[in-house]
Each structure stands twice: as C-alpha cells, then as structure tokens.
Enzyme design. Structure first.
Site, PDB file in Angstrom:
ATOM      1  N   ASP A  13       0.811  -1.225   0.000  1.00  0.00           N
ATOM      2  CA  ASP A  13       0.000   0.000   0.000  1.00  0.00           C
ATOM      3  C   ASP A  13       0.843   1.274   0.000  1.00  0.00           C
ATOM      4  OD1 ASP A  13      -2.262  -1.689   0.280  1.00  0.00           O
ATOM      5  OD2 ASP A  13      -1.931  -1.750   2.450  1.00  0.00           O
ATOM      6  N   LYS A  16       2.158   2.401  -4.990  1.00  0.00           N
ATOM      7  CA  LYS A  16       2.889   1.956  -6.198  1.00  0.00           C
ATOM      8  C   LYS A  16       2.089   2.233  -7.464  1.00  0.00           C
ATOM      9  CE  LYS A  16       3.182  -2.286  -4.659  1.00  0.00           C
ATOM     10  NZ  LYS A  16       2.751  -2.144  -3.274  1.00  0.00           N
ATOM     11  N   GLY A  40      -4.832  -4.561  -4.670  1.00  0.00           N
ATOM     12  CA  GLY A  40      -5.924  -3.797  -5.254  1.00  0.00           C
ATOM     13  C   GLY A  40      -5.453  -2.390  -5.505  1.00  0.00           C
ATOM     14  N   HIS A  41      -5.703  -1.869  -6.677  1.00  0.00           N
ATOM     15  CA  HIS A  41      -5.403  -0.458  -6.880  1.00  0.00           C
ATOM     16  C   HIS A  41      -6.528   0.231  -7.633  1.00  0.00           C
ATOM     17  CE1 HIS A  41      -3.315  -2.892  -9.880  1.00  0.00           C
ATOM     18  NE2 HIS A  41      -3.474  -1.921 -10.743  1.00  0.00           N
ATOM     19  N   GLN A 222       2.119  -5.993  -3.198  1.00  0.00           N
ATOM     20  CA  GLN A 222       2.483  -6.030  -1.765  1.00  0.00           C
ATOM     21  C   GLN A 222       3.804  -5.268  -1.535  1.00  0.00           C
ATOM     22  OE1 GLN A 222       1.471  -9.416  -3.104  1.00  0.00           O
ATOM     23  NE2 GLN A 222      -0.513  -8.511  -2.772  1.00  0.00           N
TER      24      GLN A 222
HETATM   25  P1  IMP Z   1      -2.407 -12.742   1.912  1.00  0.00           P
HETATM   26  O1  IMP Z   1      -1.477 -12.180   0.885  1.00  0.00           O
HETATM   27  O2  IMP Z   1      -3.845 -12.504   1.589  1.00  0.00           O
HETATM   28  O3  IMP Z   1      -2.083 -14.177   2.221  1.00  0.00           O
HETATM   29  O4  IMP Z   1      -2.141 -11.945   3.281  1.00  0.00           O
HETATM   30  C1  IMP Z   1      -0.917 -12.052   3.997  1.00  0.00           C
HETATM   31  C2  IMP Z   1      -0.509 -10.729   4.599  1.00  0.00           C
HETATM   32  O5  IMP Z   1      -0.200  -9.814   3.555  1.00  0.00           O
HETATM   33  C3  IMP Z   1      -1.601 -10.053   5.435  1.00  0.00           C
HETATM   34  O6  IMP Z   1      -0.985  -9.340   6.490  1.00  0.00           O
HETATM   35  C4  IMP Z   1      -2.224  -9.073   4.460  1.00  0.00           C
HETATM   36  O7  IMP Z   1      -2.856  -7.996   5.117  1.00  0.00           O
HETATM   37  C5  IMP Z   1      -0.994  -8.647   3.687  1.00  0.00           C
HETATM   38  N1  IMP Z   1      -1.301  -8.171   2.347  1.00  0.00           N
HETATM   39  C6  IMP Z   1      -1.597  -8.923   1.250  1.00  0.00           C
HETATM   40  N2  IMP Z   1      -1.804  -8.138   0.174  1.00  0.00           N
HETATM   41  C7  IMP Z   1      -1.607  -6.879   0.583  1.00  0.00           C
HETATM   42  C8  IMP Z   1      -1.650  -5.616  -0.104  1.00  0.00           C
HETATM   43  O8  IMP Z   1      -1.892  -5.504  -1.303  1.00  0.00           O
HETATM   44  N3  IMP Z   1      -1.373  -4.533   0.681  1.00  0.00           N
HETATM   45  C9  IMP Z   1      -1.059  -4.627   1.992  1.00  0.00           C
HETATM   46  N4  IMP Z   1      -1.011  -5.776   2.662  1.00  0.00           N
HETATM   47  C10 IMP Z   1      -1.281  -6.894   1.957  1.00  0.00           C
END
Ligand code: IMP
Length: 421
Positions: A13, A16, A40-41, A222
């Site tokens: 977040d 990017k 998500g953007h 991420q």
């Molecule tokens: P997962 O990727 O859904 O398995 O989540 C694993 C960890 O990554 C969790 O702490 C989520 O909140 C974090 N996370 C996954 N995708 C994002 C993103 O796009 N932005 C911020 N945190 C993310």
C-alpha cells in the site's frame, strides 16, 4: 532504463499504482510479477474510476500488460476485470498471462478463510483471497496452472483429483460445505474459453522486448516486508515481492534489470497482524489514517499507521538493490508541526542498531528510537517543496544513501514532483 522494477519498500500500500501509472506512460510493457487478487489499486483516469486486482495499470495507456509465472490468478476475478474493461470500451487485446502461473481455485479461498478462523488470535490477517493455499499447492506440486485451462480433459481430471482431497479438508477440518465437481468443472470450462486468447509464453515476450530495446516496467504487488523469505514471517504473503522476484517470475537473468525504484510512503502503514515498531500511539494514529485515507482497498480494513521507519527502509534498499526512491503521500504530513522519524531500533539487550534485526525475537521486542524533524505546516501546492519538506526528503535520502527522485504531493494522479530527471 529498459528494464525497471517497481517495488514496495514497506508492508504494501505504498502508492505503487500511481508511480507505475506515471512510469507506464514511458514504457512499452507493464508486467506484474507476483501476487494475485490480494492486491488492489484504484486509478482515476479522465474522470473515470477503475479498480483492479489483477490488471497492471498500464492497460489504461494501451500498453502491453503481462502477468508472469509468479502470479496466482483467480479466473473469476480476472474475467470480471476483462469484461469490465471491454464494456467501458478499453481493448484487452494487449493483455497476456503466463501459462505457468497458478490458478486460485474455490477451495483455496475456502481454506484461507477456514484456516484464519481456526487460528483465531494467532491469525495472520490475510486478505482471505486464497493466496497462501494456492502458493502452497504450487510448492507441493499439486497446483492447477493457467495452461491447464487449454486442455479441457486435463483440467477436469485435475479438478477431480484435487477435490477428492480438498473436500475432506473442507468438511472435516474446516466444517464447511464440500465443492461439487460437475458445477465446478462446467464453470472453469467457461473461464477457459474466455481466457484462452490471453495465455502466452511471457518469458519469451519479455526477452524479445528487451532484445529490441523496448522499455519494460516490472511491477511488484504487496511490499518488501511481506516477502515470504525476507519479510516479517509468518506475517507475510506467500510470494516474493522483492525485486529479484521479477527475474524469477519472467524467467530473465537478474543482470537484465537496470533500475529498481523503491516506493515508500513518507510514513508507514500495515494491514494485518504482526510487529510494527514505529506504530503511532495516541490520537496522531487516527489523524494520519484520516488524512491519508488509510483503509484497505481489498478488505476495507483500517490500516495501522506509523512514523517513517528508516531501519526497515534501509533493509528494503539492501534486499531489493533499490537505485532510487519514490516517496509518496508527503502531503499527509503537512498537518504536523513536528514529525518523528525512526532512525534506529533499541534491542532487548539495550544495544541500538540501524540494521534490521535478522532474528524475529529482536524485531518483535525492539523499541523505536525517534528523531524529531520540523514540519512545514503548509500545502504542497507549488512546483517546489517548502524548505522543511525538502529537508525531510533530503534527510531520508541522506540516511539511506539513495536519491529520492519522485515525491507524492497529493491525491490526484498528477500530484507528483520529479526532483531529478
Ligand atoms: P495474503 O497475501 O492474503 O495471504 O495476506 C498475507 C498478509 O499480507 C496479510 O498481512 C495481508 O494484510 C498482507 N497483504 C496482502 N496483500 C496486501 C496488499 O496488497 N497490501 C497490503 N497488505 C497486503
């Protein structure tokens, strides 16, 4: 530079999307190298709002948009994005997906949700989009890949084999309804028809583009601290957001990456669980959240907010080989007369360090050491930064020994100052 990686330097977040959007204008290919619909953007272009999970933002610039082998694709989400773009008159003919990317299947989503429920207080705080279970099946060599969609018999057989085991888990371990083979096979057959034209050898496409001297933007989802190997495990995602992940995902040699642009907010946010040394205590946390609009795009969760953490950022510079930094949302700090910046961690034994702790217990129990920088208390409206804001940016660049080349000064798409060409 022909091959540029854009990487999140914090916990995701970082903004990017906006930087990718900016640099995509000067690129020929925009390539996403890992993750799936956990990202998500939102992009506002010519008054229209677009929300993407899978699609690189280059699609709005009619660039070739490529999803690499390191991504996990939820066909339902992906088809929805393709349909929405087409319905709004945007051609998707320039979209390509690696046949080696893995599919997120409905059991992955159900297991992600069930597993988090079971973990209770120990949960990771995932986005519940099936990311971890899909990557786990990939590593266990049980996954279903995009190219399986091209062969209906194989696809059906793989779904059948997977369901025989997954349904036992769903029913007996997670206590949820099993999935039905016929319904699933028919649904995925229809996704297969729709996705067929987009499946490509993405390694070859990127290799050819680089040989032809075309500009390739490799976009991470991420962020560094969510990296499976180098992030704050187990509170991480299940892929490799760090810059090297781009070379792995697209099957290009690491020496072909010319530039690594790290994207960092002027402060820090984190969603999900896990330690966060520079997390703000007191009412300033809510103020930063409100001013920065810090609510998750995928889950709508409140993001935890912290002051800029130079220890973590120095680590991101190291593990990604960051060559320049984009500092986003500097305007959010315009409201504060003094701005704390975390310059070191104090470890449990009292030692202070500028280096990110390699051992989890040190990280879990360290205390932030803050230095106070003066605020600027004015809007960032002009073509130059107010002196105190310029000093803030210079302090970051000097501490990390990396140039800050882009500064985000507001919410709109063009509110970015280029500090160096
Ligand atoms: P997962 O990727 O859904 O398995 O989540 C694993 C960890 O990554 C969790 O702490 C989520 O909140 C974090 N996370 C996954 N995708 C994002 C993103 O796009 N932005 C911020 N945190 C993310």
């Amino acid at each position: 530079m022909p091959a540029t990686v854009i990487v999140g330097a914090q916990w995701g977040d970082e903004g990017k999307g906006k930087i990718v959007d900016l640099l995509a204008q000067h690129s020929d290919l925009v390539c996403r190298y890992q993750g799936g619909p956990n990202a998500g953007h939102t992009i506002v272009a010519e008054g229209e709002k677009y929300k993407f999970h899978h699609m690189p933002s280059g699609i709005l610039h009619a660039k070739e948009c490529i999803l690499g082998a390191g991504c996990v694709i939820d066909p339902e989400v992906f088809v929805r994005e393709l349909d929405e773009l087409e319905a709004r008159g945007i051609s998707t003919g320039c979209v390509h997906v690696s046949g080696e990317a893995h599919l997120i299947m409905p059991w992955h989503v159900a297991i992600d949700q069930g597993s988090e429920r079971r973990l209770g207080e120990l949960q990771i705080g995932t986005t519940k989009r099936g990311i971890g279970p899909a990557y786990a099946d990939k590593a266990a060599r049980l996954g279903i890949r995009v190219q399986d969609l091209l062969e209906p018999k194989i696809l059906r057989q793989k779904i059948e084999v997977a369901l025989a085991e997954k349904n036992v888990w769903l029913e007996r371990v997670y206590g949820v309804e099993p999935l039905e083979l016929e319904e699933l096979a028919a649904r995925y057959e229809s996704f297969a028809q729709r996705l067929r034209p987009y499946v490509a050898d993405t390694s070859l496409l990127v290799d050819r583009a680089l040989r032809d001297g075309r500009f390739v933007l490799l976009e991470g989802a991420q962020g560094t601290l969510l990296d499976l190997d180098h992030g704050t495990y187990p509170f991480v995602t299940s892929s490799s957001p760090i810059a090297a992940g781009a070379a792995v995902s697209f099957g290009i040699g690491p020496q072909r990456i010319d530039e690594v642009v790290g994207v960092s907010k002027a402060y820090v946010t984190r969603v999900g669980e896990g330690p966060f040394p520079s997390e703000i205590t007191g009412p300033a946390q809510d103020r930063v959240r409100e001013l920065g609009g810090e609510f998750g795009t995928v889950t709508g969760r409140e993001r935890r907010c912290g002051w800029l953490d130079l220890v973590a950022l120095r680590f991101a510079v190291r593990v990604n080989g960051i060559t320049s930094l984009a500092l986003t949302k500097v305007d959010v700090l315009s409201d504060f007369d003094e701005i704390p910046v975390c310059v070191r961690y104090r470890l449990p034994d009292g030692e202070e360090t500028e280096d990110f702790p390699a051992h989890q217990s040190d990280f879990h129990h360290c205390e932030p050491v803050f230095e106070m920088l003066p605020g600027w208390l004015e809007e960032l409206a002009g073509p130059a930064l107010p002196p105190a804001a310029a000093d803030y940016v210079a302090f970051v660049a000097g501490s990390l020994d990396v140039p800050v080349t882009l500064v985000g000064t507001g919410a709109s798409r063009d509110a970015v100052l280029a500090l160096q060409p």
